[in-house]
Design an enzyme around this catalytic site. Sequence first.
Site: not given
Length: 428
Positions: A141, A218, A221, A244, A386
């Site tokens: 991302h 990261d 998700q 999220k 993104c």
Amino acid sequence: MQASETSKTRELSGTAAVGGPPYRAPREEFPILSRPVNGRPLVWLDTAATAQKPRRVLDAMRSFSETRYANVHRGVHTLGYAATQAYEEARLRVAQFIGASGADEVIFVRGATEAINLVAASFGRSFISSGDEIIVTELEHHSNIVPWQLLRESTGAVLKVAPIADDGTLDLVQLEAMLGSRTRLVAVTHVSNVLGTVLPIATIARMAHAVGAHLLVDGCQAVPHRFVDVQAIGADFYAFSAHKMYGPTGIGVLWGRRELLAAMPPYQGGGEMIASVTFEQTTLKHPPHRFEAGTPPIIEANGLAAACDYLTDLGLARICGHEAALRAYALEGLATVPGLRVIGAGGNHEDGRAGIISFTMDGVHPHDVATVLDGSGIAIRAGHHCAQPLMQRLSVPATARVSFGLYNTTEDVDALVAGLGEVGEVFG
Ligand code: C6P
């Protein structure tokens, strides 16, 4: 597809295999899911962009605001103590949720974007110099690309990109070959927000550590969809956003290993991150407070902690199993839509992917796909997500993307497949 079965609570094959009672998607706990959109029941298939909020999170924020709200670490009054206690308890609950070795390793930030920028600005400017190397992947991302480019500009560091295979999986052989004595940091996503690819973080951590590099993950998700233990996977930094994971916007987390955080200078200066200030000199607080300048997101911290508790109570293994089964069910359905091509996944390349599927439709722009579906109350995302370098790697300008959350059902997938049939009719 078993079109005759329409029960919202139908158990998907595979979901019971993870143990516990059969998973029932808790739609009724999410107030927004009962509102119609364009005259149809809302089908939310955009959880990767942001997740809807259960009543438990909304109630936690409301109850805190109504009974214990004050600024934290400041007032000596009753509410000041109560709010501070709730805020620090929230930090502890988050620490337990991700397997941190203590609450002091959890820094509250605005979101994953700020978490990664914090590491780039603080760790990066202190420990990365000209000629040192940072490695990212083609899956990233923009939040895990641009901060390193900014660091490259200010330090002269080198940014390298580990390639993926056509099926969207990371090429570990090439990654290992890129690692060397100048590698200072490997910064990778845990789960791709476009393809749902799950990266083997523990393996990447071993590779990075073997050359003395650190690993930033990261986890945007990943955290809402699978069990994450930041220590067990070998990460050094782990970043994610509350919104999220069924929590509020405006708050996220940077987890970092205690010894690394202790060696890092502040990212921003202001109130609350100092022990004492004179015009001549300032003495800093220890982490995590050193990195939390100004009034923090107090109400939101309570919402985030409630989201952690909610996910723990539902069981992340069950959520993961449910979403994997939904993905498999959706891939079957999507395969019946004429002209639809699933991007970077499917077939032999499933290898335990998360509940995110990108696709294109012949002759129809992804934005048109999303617009027609919206007419039926179905929310998906279309665009580059993104992740423009990934779009270039996959040779597509944009994709349509469906992403599942714990509240989705096979009925949602059936509505999607029917809606895509209408897209085909509209565009001939
Ligand atoms: N992805 C999506 O639709 P923030 O904006 O800071 O909460 O999260 C940024 C971010 C970082 N990494 C990954 C893997 C992400 O998926 C996101 C956010 C959303 O895919 C919005 S662009």
